[in-house]
Design an enzyme around this catalytic site. Structure first.
Site, PDB file in Angstrom:
ATOM      1  N   PHE A 112       0.807  -1.211   0.000  1.00  0.00           N
ATOM      2  CA  PHE A 112       0.000   0.000   0.000  1.00  0.00           C
ATOM      3  C   PHE A 112       0.842   1.263   0.000  1.00  0.00           C
ATOM      4  CE2 PHE A 112       0.828  -0.119   4.532  1.00  0.00           C
ATOM      5  CZ  PHE A 112       0.662   1.190   4.987  1.00  0.00           C
ATOM      6  N   LYS A 113       2.099   1.162   0.426  1.00  0.00           N
ATOM      7  CA  LYS A 113       2.961   2.337   0.479  1.00  0.00           C
ATOM      8  C   LYS A 113       3.200   2.936  -0.911  1.00  0.00           C
ATOM      9  CE  LYS A 113       3.616   1.523   4.906  1.00  0.00           C
ATOM     10  NZ  LYS A 113       4.891   1.238   5.533  1.00  0.00           N
TER      11      LYS A 113
END
Length: 542
Positions: A112-113
């Site tokens: 998700f980063k």
């Protein structure tokens, strides 16, 4: 929109200033002076946009005229339109009528980063280029960050090869998954430097903050932050709460609820279950909610449950970090929590500074009963141990044919715990406002944690091509004690500002290589020497 520090002292800061600076001089985090409120008309317009246009529209509320509409849309397009493998960027998957999963791992590093760090990398590049075009002096910036696994690789992939940017990423030695480590250390671009630190993620994060607070060092190397202490990280993550909300309505033929709506109160509420360690992802959800999105938020932690304990008891107390199979959440000091504390304190920066001082000196801080009620109005929470993580992975694989990473499994466990609080498993009776459905955020591809997944289901997840390739690629990594001065020396030694590195841009790679790389390079060198020697013997005989 202007910004100020959570601890006072710094105010009237522009968006560019807070992005390039990361941490305020007094050690606080930057927050916007106000949280913009979204109108029904804006929601109606946004619901028809592709992800990159939606992201630009949301970000514009916090950036204002500092970046033109055209340039911001171009930055967003570069960040999302071609770098993510799914056309929706962050697709919402339906498991049943009550349960959904928001997949945030379709970016280049499968975590998700990527949503935030693809944007932040392009933002750094944009600001530096714009400065040069104005004829201003441009010095290289030094991106210094700490990672519990995914931030490092996402930052590196967002910044590798970019002009005038040096990247130094600290990770706790032996405490990140093998795939995560190889994703970082197989990037050999000359501006990327990985440092394995003998300590925990909290140690790495503390060193980074100390370096930013060291005025001379910060000024000398123009430090910039990629951790979620950087406001741009939070801003980018707000976007997928809105995107998933619209996806839910479209999947359930409920778009008319927005398109025909005249009052936000009539929109359905969705519950977001957010695995979190550093409080960044859940904080983005909090901002989305404060902007007007109808949501409820559940904090999901592993056994390093300082956030869960705070929600339940009103006290935040540091305990020893317990290594788990969900290592990105093995955190006891959640940096972004300070931003939420400012909201809790009604923007009283002196109160936040006192809380943070207590937390630093005593290892604990607490809030009043009235403030604690405010916390409980904003969040629900849950924790889970290793057995519960493995059980959740197995359950969702067997019941839904869905394979989750250990961090996502913390969210799935929390979702089930709340569902099971009533005899008829009705979310509408469990949650305070009533909720149409629950969405768990899937934070990483399961292949990044293949060992844990295999333990749970007895088989390996399918490895995407780039992750499979990492297994045999050359690596490079530095090592350091958990000490600020040691890190400062490494930055000074390998920075592009160092005249020795300007003379030999790649000559240092062998010196800093990990043992695997050293063996590989030596083998190549010896093999090449043998070939040359053999050829020489052959031709001299002729």
């Amino acid at each position: 929109m202007l910004y100020h520090s959570t601890r006072g002292g710094s105010s009237g800061q522009t968006f560019e200033e807070v992005v390039m600076r990361g941490l305020s001089p007094e050690g606080g985090l930057y927050v916007p002076d106000s949280i913009p409120k979204v109108t029904v008309q804006q929601l109606q317009e946004w619901s028809q946009l592709p992800f990159y246009k939606l992201a630009a529209a949301i970000m514009k509320l916090y950036i204002g005229d500092e970046i033109s509409d055209e340039d911001l849309l171009d930055i967003s397009r570069k960040s999302y339109a071609t770098t993510f493998s799914d056309g929706l960027t962050t697709p919402l998957k339906k498991l049943d009528d009550d349960r959904y999963i928001l997949e945030l791992f379709h970016g280049p590093t499968f975590a998700f980063k990527d949503v935030a760090l693809q944007f932040l990398g392009n933002l750094f590049e944009y600001f530096l280029k714009r400065k040069a075009e104005k004829g201003e002096s441009v010095k290289p910036i030094t991106v210094l960050g700490a990672t519990s696994g995914d931030t490092g690789s996402a930052a590196i992939y967002g910044l590798r090869g970019k002009e005038n940017i040096d990247v130094f990423i600290l990770h706790p030695k032996g405490r990140v998954a093998n795939v995560q480590e190889r994703q970082m250390t197989t990037v050999l671009d000359s501006n990327v430097h990985n440092i394995a630190v003998d300590g925990s993620f909290d140690d790495c994060q503390a060193i980074v903050k100390e370096c930013f607070s060291d005025k001379q060092f910060n000024t000398t190397y123009d430090l910039a932050a990629v951790n979620s202490i950087n406001w741009a990280r939070i801003l980018a993550q707000i976007t997928y709460y809105y995107s998933s909300y619209f996806q839910y309505l479209k999947q359930n033929d409920q778009m008319s609820q927005i398109l025909d709506c005249s009052d936000m109160q009539n929109l359905p509420t969705l519950t977001y279950v957010v695995p979190t360690g550093n409080f960044g992802d859940i904080l983005a959800g909090f901002y989305a909610t404060e902007m007007g999105l109808p949501t409820q938020l559940v904090i999901a932690t592993n056994s390093n449950d300082i956030l869960h304990r705070f929600v339940q008891t009103a006290e935040q107390e540091v305990r020893a970090v317990e290594p788990t199979i969900a290592p990105a959440m093995d955190i006891q000091i959640s940096s972004n929590f300070e931003r939420y504390l400012l909201h809790l304190a009604n923007n009283d920066t002196a109160k936040v500074a006192a809380w943070m001082s207590d937390f630093k000196t005593k290892g604990k801080m607490s809030v009043s009963p009235e403030e604690h009620q405010k916390v409980k109005d904003s969040f629900m929470s849950n924790n889970c141990n290793e057995l519960q993580i493995l059980t959740a992975i197995k359950k969702y694989h067997e019941k839904y044919n869905y394979i989750a990473c250990p961090h996502t499994a913390c969210g799935l466990h929390a979702m089930d715990e709340h569902l099971n609080e009533t005899t008829d498993a009705s979310y509408k009776k469990v949650l305070k406002k009533g909720s149409a459905a629950a969405i768990t955020l899937a934070t990483a591809h399961p292949a990044k944690f293949d060992v844990a997944v295999h333990r749970a289901i007895g088989q390996d997840p399918v490895f995407p091509g780039p992750l499979e390739a990492c297994k045999t690629m050359e690596t490079r990594c530095l090592s350091s004690a958990a000490d600020k001065e040691a890190i400062k020396k490494l930055v000074a030694k390998y920075s592009s500002r160092n005249p020795d590195n300007q003379k030999q841009s790649k000559g240092w790679k062998l010196i800093s290589a990990c043992p695997v790389t050293m063996a590989t390079n030596i083998g190549i060198a010896l093999g090449g020497a043998f070939v040359v020697y053999s050829a020489f013997k052959y031709f001299t005989k002729k």
